[in-house]
Design a protein around this motif. Structure first.
Motif, PDB file in Angstrom:
ATOM      1  N   SER A  67       0.857  -1.182   0.000  1.00  0.00           N
ATOM      2  CA  SER A  67       0.000   0.000   0.000  1.00  0.00           C
ATOM      3  C   SER A  67       0.895   1.235   0.000  1.00  0.00           C
ATOM      4  O   SER A  67       2.081   1.160   0.335  1.00  0.00           O
ATOM      5  CB  SER A  67      -0.890   0.004   1.244  1.00  0.00           C
ATOM      6  N   GLU A  68       0.326   2.362  -0.364  1.00  0.00           N
ATOM      7  CA  GLU A  68       1.101   3.601  -0.407  1.00  0.00           C
ATOM      8  C   GLU A  68       1.637   3.956   0.988  1.00  0.00           C
ATOM      9  O   GLU A  68       2.770   4.408   1.136  1.00  0.00           O
ATOM     10  CB  GLU A  68       0.237   4.741  -0.944  1.00  0.00           C
ATOM     11  N   ALA A  69       0.807   3.725   2.006  1.00  0.00           N
ATOM     12  CA  ALA A  69       1.214   4.041   3.378  1.00  0.00           C
ATOM     13  C   ALA A  69       2.369   3.145   3.819  1.00  0.00           C
ATOM     14  O   ALA A  69       3.329   3.614   4.453  1.00  0.00           O
ATOM     15  CB  ALA A  69       0.030   3.871   4.328  1.00  0.00           C
ATOM     16  N   ALA A  70       2.283   1.859   3.496  1.00  0.00           N
ATOM     17  CA  ALA A  70       3.345   0.923   3.875  1.00  0.00           C
ATOM     18  C   ALA A  70       4.638   1.258   3.152  1.00  0.00           C
ATOM     19  O   ALA A  70       5.728   1.213   3.731  1.00  0.00           O
ATOM     20  CB  ALA A  70       2.918  -0.505   3.563  1.00  0.00           C
ATOM     21  N   ARG A  71       4.529   1.621   1.877  1.00  0.00           N
ATOM     22  CA  ARG A  71       5.712   1.980   1.093  1.00  0.00           C
ATOM     23  C   ARG A  71       6.380   3.228   1.677  1.00  0.00           C
ATOM     24  O   ARG A  71       7.612   3.286   1.788  1.00  0.00           O
ATOM     25  CB  ARG A  71       5.313   2.214  -0.369  1.00  0.00           C
ATOM     26  N   GLU A  72       5.583   4.205   2.055  1.00  0.00           N
ATOM     27  CA  GLU A  72       6.133   5.440   2.609  1.00  0.00           C
ATOM     28  C   GLU A  72       6.820   5.180   3.946  1.00  0.00           C
ATOM     29  O   GLU A  72       7.859   5.774   4.245  1.00  0.00           O
ATOM     30  CB  GLU A  72       5.021   6.476   2.779  1.00  0.00           C
ATOM     31  N   GLU A  73       6.255   4.264   4.754  1.00  0.00           N
ATOM     32  CA  GLU A  73       6.850   3.929   6.041  1.00  0.00           C
ATOM     33  C   GLU A  73       8.211   3.270   5.851  1.00  0.00           C
ATOM     34  O   GLU A  73       9.161   3.562   6.577  1.00  0.00           O
ATOM     35  CB  GLU A  73       5.911   2.987   6.816  1.00  0.00           C
ATOM     36  N   LYS A 102      10.694   5.877   4.726  1.00  0.00           N
ATOM     37  CA  LYS A 102      11.096   6.687   5.880  1.00  0.00           C
ATOM     38  C   LYS A 102      12.183   5.972   6.675  1.00  0.00           C
ATOM     39  O   LYS A 102      13.177   6.583   7.091  1.00  0.00           O
ATOM     40  CB  LYS A 102       9.876   6.957   6.769  1.00  0.00           C
TER      41      LYS A 102
END
Length: 217
Positions: free
Chosen positions: A192-198, A201
């Motif tokens: 997911s986009e959120a998991a990728r961003e995490e 980071k």
């Protein structure tokens, strides 16, 4: 030098040493065998695990130099000058401290979530004397040694995540390189986009820390 010897190298000579969540009781045995404490307390929440330590330390228990206590964390231990809690998660160590107290002198070796433990200790005004990393060739171990009171240091984000002294240790360089390889591999998955961003980071923090470690060593 194996994991137990490396861990015990962080301990000071004391009157009463407590090996909490002791499992086999190797740290208590090391301290007693080497005359680094007069007495030892071994404890574990599991009677089955504690029985292994009772067997290992049976001679010391019979002589009165060691006491075995089946309890949750520190709830039945009030007489130790120095406490070791090793081989369990940082959140579990944190829960033990919150449910009881922070020992006057301590050495903690969390298997994960060391940063949460550092945050708590510093928020409570503890002095962290040593905050390092070592490896036995198979795993990496972060060790936090300190006292309940003393000088409270300001930690950077990288120091909070990996330990202040670790940033000057070549072992951390190897650890970070391995973690970077893992996280970059995760990016090849369907995320997911959120998991990728995490993950990205985390990669940025690792890369910044790696640069600092290389500069320090």
């Amino acid at each position: 030098m194996d994991r137990i010897e490396r861990l015990c190298a962080f301990l000071d000579k004391c009157a009463t040493f407590a090996d909490v969540a002791c499992d086999h009781g190797y740290c208590a045995k090391y301290m007693l065998d080497n005359g680094l404490c007069e007495r030892a307390v071994i404890s574990d929440i599991s009677e089955k695990c504690l029985s292994k330590a009772r067997t290992l330390l049976s001679d010391y228990i019979e002589s009165g130099a060691c006491r075995a206590v089946c309890c949750d964390g520190l709830e039945k231990i009030a007489d130790a000058d120095e406490v070791m809690i090793a081989g369990i998660g940082g959140e579990e160590i944190l829960k033990i401290l919150q449910n009881a107290y922070i020992p006057e002198k301590f050495v903690f070796q969390p298997m994960k979530n060391a940063e949460r433990l550092r945050v708590y200790l510093l928020e409570k005004g503890c002095s962290i004397i040593a905050d390092d990393v070592f490896t036995d060739g198979k795993k990496y171990y972060f060790v936090i040694k300190g006292t309940r009171t003393g000088y409270k240091a300001d930690y950077t984000e990288a120091q909070m995540e990996f330990g202040r002294d670790s940033l000057k240790n070549p072992v951390l360089k190897n650890y970070i390189q391995e973690e970077l390889a893992k996280k970059r591999g995760y990016l090849r998955r369907n995320l997911s986009e959120a998991a990728r961003e995490e993950i990205l980071k985390g990669i940025r923090l690792l890369e910044d820390t790696l640069f600092e470690v290389i500069r320090n060593i």
